[in-house]
Design a protein around this motif. Structure first.
Motif, PDB file in Angstrom:
ATOM      1  N   VAL A 105       0.839  -1.205   0.000  1.00 62.39           N
ATOM      2  CA  VAL A 105       0.000   0.000   0.000  1.00 62.39           C
ATOM      3  C   VAL A 105       0.873   1.253   0.000  1.00 62.39           C
ATOM      4  O   VAL A 105       0.610   2.200  -0.751  1.00 62.39           O
ATOM      5  CB  VAL A 105      -0.978  -0.012   1.201  1.00 62.39           C
ATOM      6  CG1 VAL A 105      -1.658   1.337   1.372  1.00 62.39           C
ATOM      7  CG2 VAL A 105      -2.009  -1.115   1.032  1.00 62.39           C
ATOM      8  N   GLU A 106       1.903   1.277   0.826  1.00 65.17           N
ATOM      9  CA  GLU A 106       2.800   2.437   0.867  1.00 65.17           C
ATOM     10  C   GLU A 106       3.492   2.651  -0.477  1.00 65.17           C
ATOM     11  O   GLU A 106       3.633   3.779  -0.939  1.00 65.17           O
ATOM     12  CB  GLU A 106       3.833   2.292   1.989  1.00 65.17           C
ATOM     13  CG  GLU A 106       3.249   2.454   3.378  1.00 65.17           C
ATOM     14  CD  GLU A 106       2.553   3.788   3.582  1.00 65.17           C
ATOM     15  OE1 GLU A 106       3.098   4.831   3.177  1.00 65.17           O
ATOM     16  OE2 GLU A 106       1.443   3.781   4.133  1.00 65.17           O
ATOM     17  N   GLU A 107       3.920   1.569  -1.113  1.00 59.42           N
ATOM     18  CA  GLU A 107       4.573   1.675  -2.426  1.00 59.42           C
ATOM     19  C   GLU A 107       3.594   2.222  -3.473  1.00 59.42           C
ATOM     20  O   GLU A 107       3.954   3.070  -4.287  1.00 59.42           O
ATOM     21  CB  GLU A 107       5.117   0.309  -2.856  1.00 59.42           C
ATOM     22  CG  GLU A 107       5.866   0.326  -4.171  1.00 59.42           C
ATOM     23  CD  GLU A 107       7.093   1.217  -4.157  1.00 59.42           C
ATOM     24  OE1 GLU A 107       7.442   1.753  -5.223  1.00 59.42           O
ATOM     25  OE2 GLU A 107       7.711   1.382  -3.083  1.00 59.42           O
ATOM     26  N   LEU A 108       2.349   1.749  -3.424  1.00 56.93           N
ATOM     27  CA  LEU A 108       1.340   2.259  -4.357  1.00 56.93           C
ATOM     28  C   LEU A 108       1.059   3.739  -4.127  1.00 56.93           C
ATOM     29  O   LEU A 108       0.898   4.508  -5.085  1.00 56.93           O
ATOM     30  CB  LEU A 108       0.046   1.449  -4.236  1.00 56.93           C
ATOM     31  CG  LEU A 108       0.100   0.020  -4.771  1.00 56.93           C
ATOM     32  CD1 LEU A 108      -1.179  -0.733  -4.420  1.00 56.93           C
ATOM     33  CD2 LEU A 108       0.331   0.018  -6.280  1.00 56.93           C
ATOM     34  N   LYS A 109       1.042   4.149  -2.865  1.00 61.37           N
ATOM     35  CA  LYS A 109       0.840   5.570  -2.563  1.00 61.37           C
ATOM     36  C   LYS A 109       1.985   6.416  -3.109  1.00 61.37           C
ATOM     37  O   LYS A 109       1.759   7.491  -3.660  1.00 61.37           O
ATOM     38  CB  LYS A 109       0.712   5.781  -1.044  1.00 61.37           C
ATOM     39  CG  LYS A 109      -0.614   5.369  -0.471  1.00 61.37           C
ATOM     40  CD  LYS A 109      -0.625   5.627   1.032  1.00 61.37           C
ATOM     41  CE  LYS A 109      -1.908   5.195   1.677  1.00 61.37           C
ATOM     42  NZ  LYS A 109      -1.890   5.426   3.134  1.00 61.37           N
TER      43      LYS A 109
END
Length: 121
Positions: A105-109
């Motif tokens: 999720v952090e990488e996608l953000k």
């Protein structure tokens, strides 16, 4: 050995799956009680309570002793180490999976934020 542990886990979780039986264990944690007292407390028939106590006794959570016409119940010596270890293994597994999901999720953000900047330029 594995089959023995699996059978004990099955027995334990089956015994703990019922709210009345968990309540009986909680009650016996406070003080010993006769089956009659437990039946009254849980608004059950003696036969129904005997069945619940029997399941708990078979799992090793409760021991009973008959003196005269009164059968007294108390907590057994059986602890929940195996069950706690089994649950802990799955807790660690799910923690690791949720940590990995958090990273995704952090990488996608970060990518979404970077893509937004590129579009504005």
């Amino acid at each position: 050995m594995v089959q023995y542990i699996a059978a004990r886990l099955d027995s334990s979780f089956a015994a703990l799956s019922d709210a009345t039986r968990r309540g009986v264990l909680e009650q016996l944690g406070r003080s010993d009680a006769s089956i009659t007292e437990l039946a009254e407390k849980f608004h059950m028939t003696l036969t129904g309570m005997k069945k619940h106590v029997g399941v708990l006794e078979q799992a090793g959570f409760v021991v009973t002793q008959k003196v005269g016409r009164v059968r007294t119940c108390k907590l057994g010596r059986r602890r929940l180490e195996e069950e706690a270890a089994w649950i802990e293994g799955y807790r660690r597994l799910w923690d690791a999976r949720f940590d990995a999901l958090d990273q995704v999720v952090e990488e996608l953000k970060r990518k979404e934020k970077a893509d937004g900047r590129k579009k504005r330029e």
